[in-house]
Enzyme design. Sequence first.
Site, PDB file in Angstrom:
ATOM      1  N   GLY A   1       0.810  -1.218   0.000  1.00 57.58           N
ATOM      2  CA  GLY A   1       0.000   0.000   0.000  1.00 57.58           C
ATOM      3  C   GLY A   1       0.842   1.266   0.000  1.00 57.58           C
ATOM      4  O   GLY A   1       1.229   1.766   1.062  1.00 57.58           O
TER       5      GLY A   1
ATOM      6  N   GLU B   1      10.480  -4.386  -7.213  1.00 63.69           N
ATOM      7  CA  GLU B   1       9.192  -4.663  -7.870  1.00 63.69           C
ATOM      8  C   GLU B   1       9.286  -4.479  -9.382  1.00 63.69           C
ATOM      9  O   GLU B   1       8.731  -5.270 -10.151  1.00 63.69           O
ATOM     10  CB  GLU B   1       8.120  -3.721  -7.288  1.00 63.69           C
ATOM     11  CG  GLU B   1       6.765  -3.829  -7.968  1.00 63.69           C
ATOM     12  CD  GLU B   1       5.678  -3.020  -7.258  1.00 63.69           C
ATOM     13  OE1 GLU B   1       5.839  -2.665  -6.078  1.00 63.69           O
ATOM     14  OE2 GLU B   1       4.650  -2.750  -7.903  1.00 63.69           O
TER      15      GLU B   1
HETATM   16  C1  LIG Z   1      -3.781  -2.556 -11.958  1.00 64.92           C
HETATM   17  C2  LIG Z   1      -3.022  -1.710 -11.003  1.00 64.92           C
HETATM   18  C3  LIG Z   1      -2.519  -2.270  -9.840  1.00 64.92           C
HETATM   19  C4  LIG Z   1      -1.833  -1.478  -8.935  1.00 64.92           C
HETATM   20  N1  LIG Z   1      -1.417  -2.046  -7.759  1.00 64.92           N
HETATM   21  C5  LIG Z   1      -0.864  -1.264  -6.794  1.00 64.92           C
HETATM   22  C6  LIG Z   1      -0.538  -1.804  -5.526  1.00 64.92           C
HETATM   23  O1  LIG Z   1      -0.685  -3.008  -5.274  1.00 64.92           O
HETATM   24  N2  LIG Z   1      -0.069  -0.956  -4.585  1.00 64.92           N
HETATM   25  C7  LIG Z   1       0.107   0.371  -4.805  1.00 64.92           C
HETATM   26  O2  LIG Z   1       0.552   1.081  -3.903  1.00 64.92           O
HETATM   27  N3  LIG Z   1      -0.188   0.918  -6.015  1.00 64.92           N
HETATM   28  C8  LIG Z   1      -0.672   0.122  -6.999  1.00 64.92           C
HETATM   29  N4  LIG Z   1      -1.009   0.678  -8.223  1.00 64.92           N
HETATM   30  C9  LIG Z   1      -0.922   2.120  -8.393  1.00 64.92           C
HETATM   31  C10 LIG Z   1       0.159   2.591  -9.341  1.00 64.92           C
HETATM   32  O3  LIG Z   1       1.417   2.520  -8.740  1.00 64.92           O
HETATM   33  C11 LIG Z   1      -0.225   4.008  -9.760  1.00 64.92           C
HETATM   34  O4  LIG Z   1      -1.403   3.925 -10.532  1.00 64.92           O
HETATM   35  C12 LIG Z   1       0.866   4.686 -10.548  1.00 64.92           C
HETATM   36  O5  LIG Z   1       1.976   4.937  -9.738  1.00 64.92           O
HETATM   37  C13 LIG Z   1       0.378   5.994 -11.202  1.00 64.92           C
HETATM   38  O6  LIG Z   1      -0.222   6.805 -10.247  1.00 64.92           O
HETATM   39  P1  LIG Z   1      -1.665   7.456 -10.528  1.00 64.92           P
HETATM   40  O7  LIG Z   1      -2.572   6.370 -10.996  1.00 64.92           O
HETATM   41  O8  LIG Z   1      -2.065   8.220  -9.318  1.00 64.92           O
HETATM   42  O9  LIG Z   1      -1.448   8.415 -11.740  1.00 64.92           O
HETATM   43  P2  LIG Z   1      -0.834   9.892 -11.689  1.00 64.92           P
HETATM   44  O10 LIG Z   1       0.343   9.919 -10.774  1.00 64.92           O
HETATM   45  O11 LIG Z   1      -1.938  10.852 -11.422  1.00 64.92           O
HETATM   46  O12 LIG Z   1      -0.310  10.058 -13.167  1.00 64.92           O
HETATM   47  C14 LIG Z   1      -1.180  10.396 -14.244  1.00 64.92           C
HETATM   48  C15 LIG Z   1      -0.319  10.559 -15.499  1.00 64.92           C
HETATM   49  O13 LIG Z   1       0.610  11.633 -15.307  1.00 64.92           O
HETATM   50  C16 LIG Z   1       1.937  11.191 -15.535  1.00 64.92           C
HETATM   51  N5  LIG Z   1       2.851  11.846 -14.601  1.00 64.92           N
HETATM   52  C17 LIG Z   1       2.704  11.979 -13.260  1.00 64.92           C
HETATM   53  N6  LIG Z   1       3.764  12.633 -12.723  1.00 64.92           N
HETATM   54  C18 LIG Z   1       4.607  12.909 -13.754  1.00 64.92           C
HETATM   55  C19 LIG Z   1       5.888  13.540 -13.850  1.00 64.92           C
HETATM   56  N7  LIG Z   1       6.511  14.012 -12.765  1.00 64.92           N
HETATM   57  N8  LIG Z   1       6.466  13.650 -15.063  1.00 64.92           N
HETATM   58  C20 LIG Z   1       5.851  13.153 -16.178  1.00 64.92           C
HETATM   59  N9  LIG Z   1       4.629  12.547 -16.153  1.00 64.92           N
HETATM   60  C21 LIG Z   1       4.022  12.417 -14.953  1.00 64.92           C
HETATM   61  C22 LIG Z   1       1.904   9.689 -15.261  1.00 64.92           C
HETATM   62  O14 LIG Z   1       2.938   9.011 -15.926  1.00 64.92           O
HETATM   63  C23 LIG Z   1       0.529   9.313 -15.799  1.00 64.92           C
HETATM   64  O15 LIG Z   1       0.589   9.129 -17.197  1.00 64.92           O
HETATM   65  C24 LIG Z   1      -1.647  -0.103  -9.184  1.00 64.92           C
HETATM   66  C25 LIG Z   1      -2.127   0.453 -10.374  1.00 64.92           C
HETATM   67  C26 LIG Z   1      -2.806  -0.322 -11.273  1.00 64.92           C
HETATM   68  C27 LIG Z   1      -3.332   0.313 -12.534  1.00 64.92           C
END
Ligand SMILES: Cc1cc2nc3c(=O)[nH]c(=O)nc-3n(C[C@H](O)[C@H](O)[C@H](O)COP(=O)(O)OP(=O)(O)OC[C@H]3O[C@@H](n4cnc5c(N)ncnc54)[C@H](O)[C@@H]3O)c2cc1C
Length: 393
Positions: free
Chosen positions: A128, A244
Amino acid sequence: MDFEFSDEQLAFVEEVEQFLDAHEDPEVFDVTRENMAQIVDTPPRRKFMAELGAKGWLGITWPLEYGGKDSDGVYEYLINEALARRGGPQIGKGVGIIGKTLIRHGSEKLKREFLPKILRNEVEFAVGYSEPNAGSDAASMQLKATRDGDGWTLNGQKTWTTSAHFAEWYWVGARTDPEAPKHNGITLFLVPLDHPGITIKAIWTMGDERTNEVYFDDVWVSDDYVVGELNRGFQYISEALDLERFTMFTFSQIAQRLDVLCDYVATSTRDGEPLRRDPLVRRRLAQLATQAEVARVLGLKFVAESSKGGAAPTAEASQYKLYATELSKRLADASMDIGGPGSQLRVKTADAPMAGRAESTYRYTVIDTIGGGASEIQKNIVARRKLGLPKNF
Ligand SMILES: Cc1cc2nc3c(=O)[nH]c(=O)nc-3n(C[C@H](O)[C@H](O)[C@H](O)COP(=O)(O)OP(=O)(O)OC[C@H]3O[C@@H](n4cnc5c(N)ncnc54)[C@H](O)[C@@H]3O)c2cc1C
């Protein structure tokens, strides 16, 4: 660098393959679950992994004093890739991420409690980090931990927690010092997922697999279940993410999907002509095969760097994850294009090209470019850590 495996390593692969042949079971191995095949979420999968543990093949790279075999990282790689190629459960979070991080940073109590259970596959974990307002920027997490006697009371929400609905323990980051700079006020905890005050709600992905929202309502955690030092959680999370980005995005699924596509091209016709004679199809396959070799070698580079000891190599982990998962999407695109309109049919549909795999990989592989850190974040890491470029914000 020598990219070939030694005779001893090849003999080990042979032994692993024989073991897997003897345990062939569709309830354990299912390539159509794509990368999610790796999770150990059903009783037959748990039993199988326990048998792998009894063979001494879980934690094979861990130090002897913690029940491992102190083997070179390549042996863990070979087992994990053999499992992934058949769509089997993999070493994943327990052995590959949490166990290794506990060995480096956990207290003796946590090591004694968790490491033997991981080696026997008696425990599953959920991870998490992400929250509704902290994904790519995980250091902005706000799950609140308030000092309370000999422990902490946790309140708030996590999201996208895969495995929370069947795992026993939650490896979770929370903010213990709201005044400190954001990277320095986070602590990592281990919390039982059946603890009163924890509520788990399903989120279904476009890959047909489940992930979860997790809510904390006055969840008390003893100091004994703090991982490492207080307020250093983000450093441990960063190390765990490097592990990971390699362990959970195996190469052999790419090779397996490429084989499916090549078999289809070798045996199918379009407008009465064999597809294998089409120059555009041949060219696209040749490009993908070359790129697959690049992904394989980037993976081996990570293994070689990791085997030098210490924390997993950050830039190599990001380079591998970025290249392998983006290639998976390109391969899925090619399978859809080459398979034609029928490739929109789902897995197990009679007569679907490639038994419906084109459609399932097309949906699933998008997820791999987001989970574990989105591709843009991997590019930022490579730019800074490999190329020495300044931060982009
Ligand atoms: C199927 C699935 C399973 C997952 N499992 C887990 C889990 O078990 N545990 C856990 O903790 N998380 C988990 N995640 C979460 C995952 O790590 C996040 O979805 C991911 O880190 C992206 O964060 P966000 O979805 O909040 O997107 P955001 O951070 O809001 O990003 C949105 C977009 O903006 C881009 N972006 C953001 N910041 C920047 C930057 N500085 N420069 C350029 N581009 C940027 C991103 O690349 C993306 O395209 C999971 C996600 C999915 C889809």
